[in-house]
Design a protein around this motif. Structure first.
Motif, PDB file in Angstrom:
ATOM      1  N   MET A  98       0.847  -1.169   0.000  1.00  0.00           N
ATOM      2  CA  MET A  98       0.000   0.000   0.000  1.00  0.00           C
ATOM      3  C   MET A  98       0.894   1.233   0.000  1.00  0.00           C
ATOM      4  SD  MET A  98      -2.955   1.511   2.609  1.00  0.00           S
ATOM      5  CE  MET A  98      -2.698   0.253   3.761  1.00  0.00           C
ATOM      6  N   LEU A  99       0.487   2.211  -0.760  1.00  0.00           N
ATOM      7  CA  LEU A  99       1.178   3.498  -0.792  1.00  0.00           C
ATOM      8  C   LEU A  99       0.181   4.549  -0.343  1.00  0.00           C
ATOM      9  CD1 LEU A  99       3.514   5.454  -1.707  1.00  0.00           C
ATOM     10  CD2 LEU A  99       2.377   5.496  -3.940  1.00  0.00           C
ATOM     11  N   THR A 100       0.565   5.300   0.670  1.00  0.00           N
ATOM     12  CA  THR A 100      -0.228   6.473   1.047  1.00  0.00           C
ATOM     13  C   THR A 100       0.649   7.680   0.753  1.00  0.00           C
ATOM     14  OG1 THR A 100       0.540   6.584   3.338  1.00  0.00           O
ATOM     15  CG2 THR A 100      -1.362   5.184   2.899  1.00  0.00           C
ATOM     16  N   TYR A 101       0.019   8.712   0.228  1.00  0.00           N
ATOM     17  CA  TYR A 101       0.812   9.882  -0.117  1.00  0.00           C
ATOM     18  C   TYR A 101      -0.032  11.150  -0.067  1.00  0.00           C
ATOM     19  CZ  TYR A 101      -1.289   9.706  -4.802  1.00  0.00           C
ATOM     20  OH  TYR A 101      -2.157   9.709  -5.843  1.00  0.00           O
ATOM     21  N   LYS A 102       0.702  12.237   0.077  1.00  0.00           N
ATOM     22  CA  LYS A 102       0.114  13.571   0.011  1.00  0.00           C
ATOM     23  C   LYS A 102       1.110  14.427  -0.737  1.00  0.00           C
ATOM     24  CE  LYS A 102      -1.805  17.197   2.907  1.00  0.00           C
ATOM     25  NZ  LYS A 102      -2.087  17.636   4.272  1.00  0.00           N
ATOM     26  N   VAL A 103       0.617  15.095  -1.777  1.00  0.00           N
ATOM     27  CA  VAL A 103       1.493  15.956  -2.575  1.00  0.00           C
ATOM     28  C   VAL A 103       0.868  17.343  -2.629  1.00  0.00           C
ATOM     29  CG1 VAL A 103       2.506  14.110  -3.954  1.00  0.00           C
ATOM     30  CG2 VAL A 103       0.419  15.197  -4.730  1.00  0.00           C
ATOM     31  N   PRO A 104       1.705  18.358  -2.865  1.00  0.00           N
ATOM     32  CA  PRO A 104       1.163  19.714  -2.973  1.00  0.00           C
ATOM     33  C   PRO A 104       0.149  19.801  -4.130  1.00  0.00           C
ATOM     34  CG  PRO A 104       3.560  19.760  -2.827  1.00  0.00           C
ATOM     35  CD  PRO A 104       3.159  18.331  -2.989  1.00  0.00           C
ATOM     36  N   PRO A 105      -0.898  20.611  -3.968  1.00  0.00           N
ATOM     37  CA  PRO A 105      -1.920  20.717  -5.015  1.00  0.00           C
ATOM     38  C   PRO A 105      -1.401  21.343  -6.306  1.00  0.00           C
ATOM     39  CG  PRO A 105      -2.384  22.257  -3.223  1.00  0.00           C
ATOM     40  CD  PRO A 105      -1.219  21.423  -2.794  1.00  0.00           C
ATOM     41  N   GLU A 106      -0.364  22.144  -6.214  1.00  0.00           N
ATOM     42  CA  GLU A 106       0.212  22.778  -7.408  1.00  0.00           C
ATOM     43  C   GLU A 106       1.677  22.401  -7.530  1.00  0.00           C
ATOM     44  OE1 GLU A 106      -1.541  24.393  -9.646  1.00  0.00           O
ATOM     45  OE2 GLU A 106      -3.354  24.208  -8.464  1.00  0.00           O
ATOM     46  N   PRO A 107       2.178  22.202  -8.687  1.00  0.00           N
ATOM     47  CA  PRO A 107       1.464  22.238  -9.951  1.00  0.00           C
ATOM     48  C   PRO A 107       0.614  20.978 -10.141  1.00  0.00           C
ATOM     49  CG  PRO A 107       3.766  21.707 -10.359  1.00  0.00           C
ATOM     50  CD  PRO A 107       3.617  21.961  -8.878  1.00  0.00           C
ATOM     51  N   ALA A 108      -0.582  21.173 -10.615  1.00  0.00           N
ATOM     52  CA  ALA A 108      -1.546  20.087 -10.775  1.00  0.00           C
ATOM     53  C   ALA A 108      -1.036  19.011 -11.735  1.00  0.00           C
ATOM     54  CB  ALA A 108      -2.879  20.636 -11.261  1.00  0.00           C
ATOM     55  N   ARG A 109      -0.270  19.420 -12.739  1.00  0.00           N
ATOM     56  CA  ARG A 109       0.208  18.454 -13.732  1.00  0.00           C
ATOM     57  C   ARG A 109       1.047  17.351 -13.093  1.00  0.00           C
ATOM     58  NH1 ARG A 109       5.393  19.626 -14.546  1.00  0.00           N
ATOM     59  NH2 ARG A 109       6.076  21.765 -14.272  1.00  0.00           N
ATOM     60  N   LYS A 110       1.821  17.689 -12.048  1.00  0.00           N
ATOM     61  CA  LYS A 110       2.636  16.670 -11.378  1.00  0.00           C
ATOM     62  C   LYS A 110       1.751  15.698 -10.603  1.00  0.00           C
ATOM     63  CE  LYS A 110       7.003  19.134 -10.899  1.00  0.00           C
ATOM     64  NZ  LYS A 110       8.027  19.599  -9.948  1.00  0.00           N
ATOM     65  N   ARG A 111       0.752  16.228  -9.942  1.00  0.00           N
ATOM     66  CA  ARG A 111      -0.184  15.384  -9.179  1.00  0.00           C
ATOM     67  C   ARG A 111      -0.936  14.448 -10.128  1.00  0.00           C
ATOM     68  NH1 ARG A 111      -3.273  19.126  -7.380  1.00  0.00           N
ATOM     69  NH2 ARG A 111      -5.142  18.587  -8.526  1.00  0.00           N
ATOM     70  N   ILE A 112      -1.365  14.988 -11.265  1.00  0.00           N
ATOM     71  CA  ILE A 112      -2.104  14.197 -12.256  1.00  0.00           C
ATOM     72  C   ILE A 112      -1.188  13.139 -12.875  1.00  0.00           C
ATOM     73  CG2 ILE A 112      -3.255  14.318 -14.503  1.00  0.00           C
ATOM     74  CD1 ILE A 112      -4.295  17.121 -13.540  1.00  0.00           C
ATOM     75  N   ALA A 113       0.058  13.515 -13.153  1.00  0.00           N
ATOM     76  CA  ALA A 113       1.013  12.555 -13.724  1.00  0.00           C
ATOM     77  C   ALA A 113       1.260  11.401 -12.756  1.00  0.00           C
ATOM     78  CB  ALA A 113       2.319  13.252 -14.073  1.00  0.00           C
ATOM     79  N   LEU A 114       1.334  11.720 -11.470  1.00  0.00           N
ATOM     80  CA  LEU A 114       1.519  10.692 -10.448  1.00  0.00           C
ATOM     81  C   LEU A 114       0.315   9.749 -10.432  1.00  0.00           C
ATOM     82  CD1 LEU A 114       3.064   9.524  -8.006  1.00  0.00           C
ATOM     83  CD2 LEU A 114       1.863  11.209  -6.591  1.00  0.00           C
ATOM     84  N   TRP A 115      -0.886  10.311 -10.442  1.00  0.00           N
ATOM     85  CA  TRP A 115      -2.115   9.504 -10.456  1.00  0.00           C
ATOM     86  C   TRP A 115      -2.145   8.595 -11.694  1.00  0.00           C
ATOM     87  CZ3 TRP A 115      -6.205   9.387 -13.935  1.00  0.00           C
ATOM     88  CH2 TRP A 115      -7.326   8.674 -13.525  1.00  0.00           C
ATOM     89  N   ARG A 116      -1.817   9.163 -12.842  1.00  0.00           N
ATOM     90  CA  ARG A 116      -1.815   8.372 -14.085  1.00  0.00           C
ATOM     91  C   ARG A 116      -0.808   7.229 -14.012  1.00  0.00           C
ATOM     92  NH1 ARG A 116      -2.273  13.290 -18.229  1.00  0.00           N
ATOM     93  NH2 ARG A 116      -4.537  13.330 -18.403  1.00  0.00           N
ATOM     94  N   LYS A 117       0.369   7.511 -13.476  1.00  0.00           N
ATOM     95  CA  LYS A 117       1.396   6.482 -13.370  1.00  0.00           C
ATOM     96  C   LYS A 117       0.905   5.329 -12.490  1.00  0.00           C
ATOM     97  CE  LYS A 117       5.716   7.552 -13.321  1.00  0.00           C
ATOM     98  NZ  LYS A 117       7.053   8.028 -12.976  1.00  0.00           N
ATOM     99  N   LEU A 118       0.301   5.668 -11.366  1.00  0.00           N
ATOM    100  CA  LEU A 118      -0.190   4.627 -10.456  1.00  0.00           C
ATOM    101  C   LEU A 118      -1.335   3.836 -11.086  1.00  0.00           C
ATOM    102  CD1 LEU A 118       0.122   6.688  -7.187  1.00  0.00           C
ATOM    103  CD2 LEU A 118       1.293   4.519  -7.657  1.00  0.00           C
ATOM    104  N   LYS A 119      -2.258   4.516 -11.738  1.00  0.00           N
ATOM    105  CA  LYS A 119      -3.356   3.818 -12.412  1.00  0.00           C
ATOM    106  C   LYS A 119      -2.816   2.961 -13.551  1.00  0.00           C
ATOM    107  CE  LYS A 119      -7.272   4.115 -11.611  1.00  0.00           C
ATOM    108  NZ  LYS A 119      -8.098   3.256 -10.745  1.00  0.00           N
ATOM    109  N   GLY A 120      -1.783   3.467 -14.223  1.00  0.00           N
ATOM    110  CA  GLY A 120      -1.161   2.721 -15.308  1.00  0.00           C
ATOM    111  C   GLY A 120      -0.470   1.449 -14.839  1.00  0.00           C
TER     112      GLY A 120
END
Length: 180
Positions: A1-23
């Motif tokens: 299990m991975l739990t994480y919290k990242v800064p809301p900005e820049p959003a592109r990094k947060r979204i890229a992280l989400w995509r990588k994990l879903k991928g």
């Protein structure tokens, strides 16, 4: 299990992280909490992601977890299967589109090498896509068999279409040419 919290900005990094994990096939239990089956590869990938989160000035914790009882474990497995079934459902829809395209080309008797090549490229995309989904299907989702069968049907359909293209080409090559 991975739990994480990242800064809301820049959003592109947060979204890229989400995509990588879903991928990778991760299932989210809630925002910032995701699971993958324990394998050496997943552990390595989670550690790489942990490093990326640190570079984003975020926080993360990696844990090995065990369900408290079989019902809890089945809930988690059901989430994995549901995610894959969504992908399989979309894949099956694209198979229907492929079948409709071949049916249309056959109906209008458009038997050309260019059309065959285009449909062959589309079939290769379907094959590659199903391979990707299957790699992430850790618990054999319900639609896995149907998706594989639909792909086989698409392959057979293209083979039959190819035969028609070859026959049409041979026929046109063997026809006597009219001279003026």
């Amino acid at each position: 299990m991975l739990t994480y919290k990242v800064p809301p900005e820049p959003a592109r990094k947060r979204i890229a992280l989400w995509r990588k994990l879903k991928g990778m096939g991760a299932v989210y239990l809630q925002n910032g909490v995701c699971l993958l089956p324990k394998t050496d590869d997943h552990t390595r990938q989670f550690k790489i992601i942990e490093n990326e989160i640190n570079k984003m000035a975020g926080e993360s914790i990696l844990l090995e977890t065990t369900a408290l009882d079989p019902a809890q474990q089945e809930k988690v497995i059901a989430r994995f299967r549901a995610d894959r079934d969504e992908q399989y459902k979309e894949f099956i829809g694209k198979c229907s589109d492929f079948e409709a395209e071949i049916a249309h080309e056959t109906q209008v008797q458009h038997f050309t090498y260019a059309e065959l090549e285009e449909n062959d490229v589309d079939l290769k995309k379907l094959q590659s896509w199903l391979e990707k989904i299957a790699r992430l299907d850790f618990y054999r989702a319900n639609l896995a068999t149907e998706a594989a069968e639909r792909l086989k049907g698409c392959e057979a359909l293209l083979d039959a279409y190819a035969q028609r293209v070859f026959q049409a080409h041979e026929k046109s090559c063997n026809e006597p040419h009219k001279s003026q």
